[in-house]
Motif scaffolding. Structure first.
Motif, PDB file in Angstrom:
ATOM      1  N   LYS A  89      -6.094   5.315   9.288  1.00  0.00           N
ATOM      2  CA  LYS A  89      -7.384   6.723   8.525  1.00  0.00           C
ATOM      3  C   LYS A  89      -7.857   7.340   9.815  1.00  0.00           C
ATOM      4  O   LYS A  89      -8.263   8.102   9.068  1.00  0.00           O
ATOM      5  CB  LYS A  89      -8.060   6.123   7.556  1.00  0.00           C
ATOM      6  N   LYS A 145      -3.160   2.034  -7.620  1.00  0.00           N
ATOM      7  CA  LYS A 145      -3.898   2.050  -6.395  1.00  0.00           C
ATOM      8  C   LYS A 145      -5.503   2.410  -6.349  1.00  0.00           C
ATOM      9  O   LYS A 145      -5.547   2.710  -4.788  1.00  0.00           O
ATOM     10  CB  LYS A 145      -3.534   3.072  -4.955  1.00  0.00           C
ATOM     11  N   ASP A 186      -0.740   9.758   6.797  1.00  0.00           N
ATOM     12  CA  ASP A 186      -0.443   8.427   5.942  1.00  0.00           C
ATOM     13  C   ASP A 186      -0.187   7.583   7.185  1.00  0.00           C
ATOM     14  O   ASP A 186       0.533   5.962   6.587  1.00  0.00           O
ATOM     15  CB  ASP A 186       0.609   8.233   4.516  1.00  0.00           C
ATOM     16  N   ASP A 230      -3.253  11.064   2.657  1.00  0.00           N
ATOM     17  CA  ASP A 230      -3.198  10.186   1.596  1.00  0.00           C
ATOM     18  C   ASP A 230      -4.565   9.717   1.893  1.00  0.00           C
ATOM     19  O   ASP A 230      -4.645   9.685   2.740  1.00  0.00           O
ATOM     20  CB  ASP A 230      -1.887   9.605   1.534  1.00  0.00           C
ATOM     21  N   ASN A 231      -5.097   9.497   0.632  1.00  0.00           N
ATOM     22  CA  ASN A 231      -5.771   8.330   1.023  1.00  0.00           C
ATOM     23  C   ASN A 231      -7.224   9.096   0.989  1.00  0.00           C
ATOM     24  O   ASN A 231      -7.853   8.675   2.322  1.00  0.00           O
ATOM     25  CB  ASN A 231      -5.674   6.893   1.459  1.00  0.00           C
ATOM     26  N   ILE A 236       0.970  -1.389  -0.210  1.00  0.00           N
ATOM     27  CA  ILE A 236       0.398   0.080  -0.461  1.00  0.00           C
ATOM     28  C   ILE A 236       0.754   0.932  -0.376  1.00  0.00           C
ATOM     29  O   ILE A 236       0.761   2.472   0.071  1.00  0.00           O
ATOM     30  CB  ILE A 236      -0.799  -0.372   1.377  1.00  0.00           C
TER      31      ILE A 236
END
Ligand code: SAH
Ligand code: DHB
Ligand code: MG
Length: 218
Positions: free
Chosen positions: A140, A207, A137, A163-164, A39
């Motif tokens: 979460k 991703k 990152d 990120d994400n 990841i």
């Protein structure tokens, strides 16, 4: 356009823009061999983080979530001599793989990996030595807390990257899962925060479908 296309284009871009890179390639191999989850940021994303740090002229970088040190290497390579990157990682096993990867990349002198929950490590960072770039990152659900800490640990001109934040679009679901709900909270916080000028860029690639939030500290 399918996820297969996104991955094929990412492979093409990785070859075009990054190519064979002994330290980065070995970092991914070693992470894979140690069964770390695959990841890490993609190669073009890693180079994007590297460019942000260079554009900023970052001398001090904070990373929250090291994994095998792939993004760490990209960011640390942007540092000038005497620059410093601190990366926070919960899993000792991940940190050990990262330590080796960073050493192989010749960056051990400028990278320090601190093991433990980031939420405990953040208050121990000296407030008098602000970071020029913070890359968030890690777990979460803690992202809103990490954004609040990033505000405390930066100064005007610093850059904060998360990120994400899109999570395949789950972020606008009627009942978002805990990760997406946290990203919504983090983006709301950043959008409303007068000390930040924030945007969010959606991404596709190897991703899948996700995104970065990017903020400048005013
Ligand atoms: N930045 C890396 C990927 C990080 S993956 C890269 O792109 O190469 C997320 C990492 O956060 C994992 O290694 C995980 O162990 C770590 N993590 C999870 N919870 C954490 C916590 N509470 N504090 C610090 N790190 C945490
Ligand atoms: C996951 C975590 C990440 O940081 C990422 O970039 C992609 C996926 C995950 O926990 O699944
Ligand atoms: Mg990530």
């Amino acid at each position: 356009m399918t996820p297969e296309t996104w991955t094929a284009v990412d492979d093409y871009l990785g070859g075009l823009l990054v190519g064979a890179d002994a330290a980065l390639d070995k970092a991914l191999q070693a992470s894979d061999a140690a069964q770390l989850p695959a990841i890490a940021v993609s190669a073009p994303q890693g180079k994007f983080l590297h460019l942000l740090a260079r554009i900023r002229g970052a001398k001090r970088i904070l990373e929250i979530g090291t994994l095998g040190g792939y993004s760490t290497i990209w960011l640390a390579r942007a540092l000038p001599d005497g620059g410093r990157l601190i990366s926070l990682e919960f899993e000792p096993r991940h940190a050990e793989v990262a330590r080796q990867n960073v050493a192989r990349a010749g960056l051990a002198d400028r990278v320090e990996i601190r093991i433990g929950p980031a939420i405990d490590a953040l208050p121990a960072l000296p407030a008098g030595e602000p970071f020029d770039l913070v890359f968030i990152d890690a777990d979460k659900p803690s992202t809103p807390d990490y954004v609040r800490w990033a505000l405390k640990l930066t100064r005007p001109g610093s850059v904060i990257v998360v990120d994400n934040v899109i999570r395949k679009g789950e972020v606008i679901a009627d009942r978002p899962d805990a990760n997406a709900a946290a990203m919504r909270e983090a983006m709301g916080l950043m959008a409303r925060e007068p000390r930040l000028t924030t945007t969010v860029i959606q991404t596709v690639g190897s991703k899948g479908y996700d995104g970065f939030a990017i903020a400048l500290v005013n």
